[in-house]
Design a protein around this motif. Structure first.
Motif, mmCIF file in Angstrom:
data_model
loop_
_atom_site.group_PDB
_atom_site.id
_atom_site.type_symbol
_atom_site.label_atom_id
_atom_site.label_comp_id
_atom_site.label_asym_id
_atom_site.label_seq_id
_atom_site.Cartn_x
_atom_site.Cartn_y
_atom_site.Cartn_z
ATOM 1 N N LYS A 147 13.209 45.787 44.540
ATOM 2 C CA LYS A 147 13.978 44.925 43.636
ATOM 3 C C LYS A 147 14.304 45.671 42.344
ATOM 4 C CE LYS A 147 12.514 40.396 45.266
ATOM 5 N NZ LYS A 147 11.815 39.142 44.924
ATOM 6 N N LYS A 148 13.338 46.430 41.831
ATOM 7 C CA LYS A 148 13.560 47.210 40.611
ATOM 8 C C LYS A 148 14.627 48.280 40.866
ATOM 9 C CE LYS A 148 12.204 47.799 36.385
ATOM 10 N NZ LYS A 148 12.708 46.864 35.398
ATOM 11 N N GLU A 169 18.008 46.622 40.875
ATOM 12 C CA GLU A 169 18.425 46.289 39.506
ATOM 13 C C GLU A 169 18.913 47.526 38.761
ATOM 14 O OE1 GLU A 169 15.030 44.431 37.708
ATOM 15 O OE2 GLU A 169 15.123 42.684 39.040
ATOM 16 N N HIS A 191 22.272 48.548 40.187
ATOM 17 C CA HIS A 191 23.290 47.601 39.719
ATOM 18 C C HIS A 191 23.702 47.936 38.292
ATOM 19 C CE1 HIS A 191 24.687 43.819 37.851
ATOM 20 N NE2 HIS A 191 25.341 43.699 39.003
ATOM 21 N N SER A 192 22.721 48.187 37.441
ATOM 22 C CA SER A 192 23.006 48.515 36.046
ATOM 23 C C SER A 192 23.843 49.779 35.932
ATOM 24 C CB SER A 192 21.686 48.679 35.287
ATOM 25 O OG SER A 192 21.925 49.015 33.951
#
Length: 106
Positions: free
Chosen positions: A23-24, A27, A30-31
């Motif tokens: 999940k990290k 993220e 995505h960033s």
């Protein structure tokens, strides 16, 4: 008399620490990707595939890359979305968690 269990049988369960790390990673990807929309990139995936194209969109789970249709043969693992009309390009959705490295080309 039934031979089937009424309880579901667990076939696979991902380790909770690995889920947190994935999940990290999603993220972070995505960033990074949302900052390069409309820019040309080279993406390396965890499946050892290299894809070049222009990032046209990013959502919570995927990055969408506009790839010239002539380059389609380099990505046999991905069934691209073929747009309507005479456009010679395709839009390739890639899962953010599958990204290994991204290089900005321009």
């Amino acid at each position: 008399m039934s031979h089937y269990s009424t309880q579901p049988q667990m076939l696979f369960q991902c380790d909770h620490q690995l889920v947190h790390s994935m999940k990290k990673h999603r993220e972070n990807a995505h960033s990074a990707m949302k900052n390069v929309v409309n820019r040309k990139v080279r993406v390396h995936t965890m499946d050892d595939e290299a894809i070049e194209g222009i990032v046209i969109n990013v959502d919570a789970k995927n990055v969408y890359i506009l790839v010239e249709q002539g380059n389609r043969g380099f990505f046999p693992g991905y069934p691209p979305y073929v747009p309507y009309g005479p456009n010679p390009n395709v839009i390739l959705p890639l899962a953010l968690f599958n990204l290994l490295a991204v290089s900005l080309l321009w």
